[in-house]
Design an enzyme around this catalytic site. Structure first.
Site, PDB file in Angstrom:
ATOM      1  N   HIS A 144       0.856  -1.212   0.000  1.00  0.00           N
ATOM      2  CA  HIS A 144       0.000   0.000   0.000  1.00  0.00           C
ATOM      3  C   HIS A 144       0.889   1.259   0.000  1.00  0.00           C
ATOM      4  O   HIS A 144       0.922   2.017   0.964  1.00  0.00           O
ATOM      5  CB  HIS A 144      -0.866  -0.056   1.249  1.00  0.00           C
ATOM      6  N   GLU A 251      -0.555   1.138  -5.626  1.00  0.00           N
ATOM      7  CA  GLU A 251      -0.378  -0.099  -4.871  1.00  0.00           C
ATOM      8  C   GLU A 251      -0.335  -1.318  -5.784  1.00  0.00           C
ATOM      9  O   GLU A 251      -1.246  -1.525  -6.597  1.00  0.00           O
ATOM     10  CB  GLU A 251      -1.534  -0.273  -3.883  1.00  0.00           C
TER      11      GLU A 251
END
Length: 276
Positions: A144, A251
């Site tokens: 992330h 991501e």
């Protein structure tokens, strides 16, 4: 928050911590910080770090019964190596194994290993998942990554113009999102952006206002682009006022179709980032 540091022979620097096996900082040899990290973030049991590279495993977001983004991003990992690799790259490695606490949430035997490597203008983050049990396991997840931008008005994402996507921003989040046809144009920011692009092949480019990052992934079939926008950004207690304008998350992800790992087998995925 105690940090582990590693320096490449050319001056690139990494900093990470055991909380979440979390990459906190990536500085290229010119001294420029390429990741965003909120100074208000206060990691604690059950509390993840805002910024850097959180590891989402074994569930992406709230798409399942586990805590949002799984549980490894707020657990204490073991630092297994920190320093300069034989090839001159900065290298940090971390590991986390299943225990009674993880089995209470997810009854799987596993070992996660994270390798962080940097030199020159390139960063590589590799997550390995070992199935140490006697039955198959499946998971979703992501790296992330919060990339620093000089200001959101300067940020552009290209390379996804021909890809359809699922929108999870605002009202679209209800019912699992809304599918959209390709936009045909680079992605700009301002309002909330929360998109899942499935089956991404090739590079994604992020113009940051301080150079362009080229982002590629192996093993992660999907890509997520996220920025909370003004309303959600203002509601994040671990974010300074207006700080939502200083990052874009790109991501490497597994969202649409879970990965299955056979008993005793290994899965590995990598996100590579280069300043171009």
């Amino acid at each position: 928050m105690e940090r582990n540091h590693a320096r490449a022979s050319d001056g690139a620097v990494l900093a990470a911590c055991r909380h979440g096996g979390h990459l906190l900082s990536w500085q290229t040899p010119d001294g420029r910080e390429r990741l965003f990290l909120s100074p208000l973030s206060q990691p604690a049991p059950g509390v993840a770090i805002r910024g850097g590279v959180p590891v989402c495993f074994p569930q992406f977001s709230g798409f399942g019964p586990l805590p949002k983004h799984g549980f490894v991003r707020d657990r204490i990992w073991q630092c297994t190596a920190a320093g300069t690799a034989a090839d001159g790259r900065a290298r940090l490695t971390y590991a986390l194994e299943a225990d009674a606490a993880t089995r209470a949430l997810w009854p799987q035997a596993f070992r996660c290993e994270l390798e962080l490597l940097a030199a020159g203008d390139t960063l590589a983050v590799t997550l390995a998942v070992h199935n140490t049990g006697e039955a198959p396991l499946s998971f979703t997840g992501a790296l992330h990554t919060y990339f620093a931008v000089t200001d959101l008005d300067a940020a552009r994402v290209s390379g996804l113009e021909a890809h359809p996507y699922r929108d999870h921003a605002g009202a679209a989040a209800a019912g699992g999102g809304i599918d959209h046809s390709p936009d045909g144009a680079p992605l700009c920011f301002g309002a909330e952006v929360d998109r899942v692009y499935a089956g991404v092949r090739g590079a994604i480019r992020l113009a940051t206002g301080a150079g362009t990052l080229q982002i590629e992934a192996d093993g992660f079939p999907d890509a997520v682009i996220w920025n909370p926008g003004p309303e959600k950004g203002a509601a994040l207690a671990d974010l300074e006022a207006g700080a939502w304008r200083r990052y874009v998350c790109v991501e490497a992800a597994i969202v649409r179709t879970p990965v299955s790992v056979a008993a005793g087998a290994l899965w590995r995925g990598t996100q590579r980032v280069r300043v171009i």
